[in-house]
Design an enzyme around this catalytic site. Structure first.
Site, PDB file in Angstrom:
ATOM      1  N   ASP A 130      -5.709   2.135  10.201  1.00 40.85           N
ATOM      2  CA  ASP A 130      -7.154   1.968  10.374  1.00 40.85           C
ATOM      3  C   ASP A 130      -7.388   1.434  11.787  1.00 40.85           C
ATOM      4  OD1 ASP A 130      -9.836   1.409  10.213  1.00 40.85           O
ATOM      5  OD2 ASP A 130      -9.761   0.418   8.283  1.00 40.85           O
ATOM      6  N   GLY A 142       0.786  -1.236   0.000  1.00 41.02           N
ATOM      7  CA  GLY A 142       0.000   0.000   0.000  1.00 41.02           C
ATOM      8  C   GLY A 142       0.817   1.284   0.000  1.00 41.02           C
ATOM      9  N   ARG A 184      -5.042   0.466  -6.918  1.00 45.24           N
ATOM     10  CA  ARG A 184      -3.804   1.036  -6.377  1.00 45.24           C
ATOM     11  C   ARG A 184      -3.206   2.081  -7.315  1.00 45.24           C
ATOM     12  NH1 ARG A 184      -2.131  -2.281  -2.006  1.00 45.24           N
ATOM     13  NH2 ARG A 184      -2.493  -4.495  -2.269  1.00 45.24           N
ATOM     14  N   ASP A 208       0.770   3.485   4.384  1.00 41.29           N
ATOM     15  CA  ASP A 208      -0.261   4.238   3.669  1.00 41.29           C
ATOM     16  C   ASP A 208      -1.412   4.636   4.585  1.00 41.29           C
ATOM     17  OD1 ASP A 208      -0.874   1.545   3.867  1.00 41.29           O
ATOM     18  OD2 ASP A 208      -2.025   1.485   2.017  1.00 41.29           O
TER      19      ASP A 208
HETATM   20  C1  PRP Z   1      -3.235  -2.205   4.822  1.00 42.12           C
HETATM   21  C2  PRP Z   1      -2.336  -0.999   5.022  1.00 42.12           C
HETATM   22  C3  PRP Z   1      -1.804  -1.163   6.410  1.00 42.12           C
HETATM   23  C4  PRP Z   1      -2.944  -1.857   7.110  1.00 42.12           C
HETATM   24  C5  PRP Z   1      -3.698  -0.857   7.947  1.00 42.12           C
HETATM   25  O1  PRP Z   1      -2.453  -3.286   4.442  1.00 42.12           O
HETATM   26  O2  PRP Z   1      -1.299  -0.951   4.061  1.00 42.12           O
HETATM   27  O3  PRP Z   1      -0.651  -1.974   6.443  1.00 42.12           O
HETATM   28  O4  PRP Z   1      -3.791  -2.412   6.109  1.00 42.12           O
HETATM   29  O5  PRP Z   1      -4.795  -1.439   8.570  1.00 42.12           O
HETATM   30  P1  PRP Z   1      -4.931  -1.627  10.133  1.00 42.12           P
HETATM   31  O6  PRP Z   1      -4.552  -0.338  10.803  1.00 42.12           O
HETATM   32  O7  PRP Z   1      -6.391  -1.948  10.308  1.00 42.12           O
HETATM   33  O8  PRP Z   1      -4.058  -2.768  10.561  1.00 42.12           O
HETATM   34  P2  PRP Z   1      -2.990  -4.623   3.730  1.00 42.12           P
HETATM   35  O9  PRP Z   1      -2.912  -5.743   4.720  1.00 42.12           O
HETATM   36  O10 PRP Z   1      -4.323  -4.369   3.110  1.00 42.12           O
HETATM   37  O11 PRP Z   1      -1.873  -4.898   2.642  1.00 42.12           O
HETATM   38  P3  PRP Z   1      -1.393  -3.954   1.414  1.00 42.12           P
HETATM   39  O12 PRP Z   1      -0.543  -2.849   1.996  1.00 42.12           O
HETATM   40  O13 PRP Z   1      -0.595  -4.896   0.569  1.00 42.12           O
HETATM   41  O14 PRP Z   1      -2.615  -3.407   0.716  1.00 42.12           O
END
Ligand code: PRP
Length: 178
Positions: A102, A43, A164, A99
């Site tokens: 959450d 991300g 993305r 990125d």
């Molecule tokens: C997304 C983002 C963070 C995480 C945030 O990663 O890049 O690492 O989720 O969410 P949280 O605060 O609820 O833990 P994802 O696992 O979707 O992988 P990606 O970066 O490959 O999209």
């Protein structure tokens, strides 16, 4: 892709302006040091590319790949390391580049994990922070924007690995993921 977006939250110009400010701040705060920017794939890839170009002091870069969401919308809270760090972080000033925060579960996991590598200092730079999603308390030193509880995609952020490559951050239409 664009037809799946209900509104643009941050356009290219807004993102660029904010990242320039973040880069200036990091350059000031780490003056005289050579921090390691640790990009969390996938991300943060686009954010990292722009952020590093906005930093005017020497930096080293490294990449970690983790996954907590898989193809789902909700964080499982279980973080898997898909690619580990390569640089020796012992005694280094490390800045995690993410990125989005959450639930905060991924960041907490990352901070605990990197702390075990004995860095001199550890900070976090995230493009988006979603305070309403936090499940735990997380401290973040550098935040691009705070966002409301919307499903955002683009500029590196995905839904089921798509969107993305959008150059802006947009809100995904509910019908796409419900
Ligand atoms: C997304 C983002 C963070 C995480 C945030 O990663 O890049 O690492 O989720 O969410 P949280 O605060 O609820 O833990 P994802 O696992 O979707 O992988 P990606 O970066 O490959 O999209």
């Amino acid at each position: 892709m664009i037809q799946d977006i209900s509104a643009i939250m941050f356009d290219e110009r807004q993102i660029h302006t904010r990242i320039k400010e973040l880069g200036e701040q990091i350059s000031k705060d780490y003056c005289g040091k050579t921090p390691v920017l640790l990009c969390i794939l996938k991300g943060a890839s686009m954010f990292m590319a722009d952020l590093m170009r906005s930093i005017t002091i020497p930096v080293e870069i490294d990449f970690m790949a983790i996954s907590s969401y898989g193809d789902s919308r909700k964080s499982s809270g279980v973080v898997q390391i898909k690619k580990d760090v390569d640089v020796n972080l012992d005694g280094r000033h490390v800045i995690i580049v993410e990125d989005i925060v959450d639930t905060g579960l991924s960041l907490k996991y990352l901070k605990d994990y990197i702390s075990k590598h004995n860095p001199n200092s550890l900070a976090t730079c995230v493009l988006l922070d979603k305070p309403s999603g936090h499940k735990i308390e997380v401290s973040v030193e550098y935040i691009g924007f705070q966002v409301a509880n919307e499903f955002v995609v683009g500029y590196g952020l995905d839904y089921a690995q798509k969107y993305r490559n959008l150059p802006f951050i947009g809100i995904l239409k509910e019908e796409v993921y419900s």
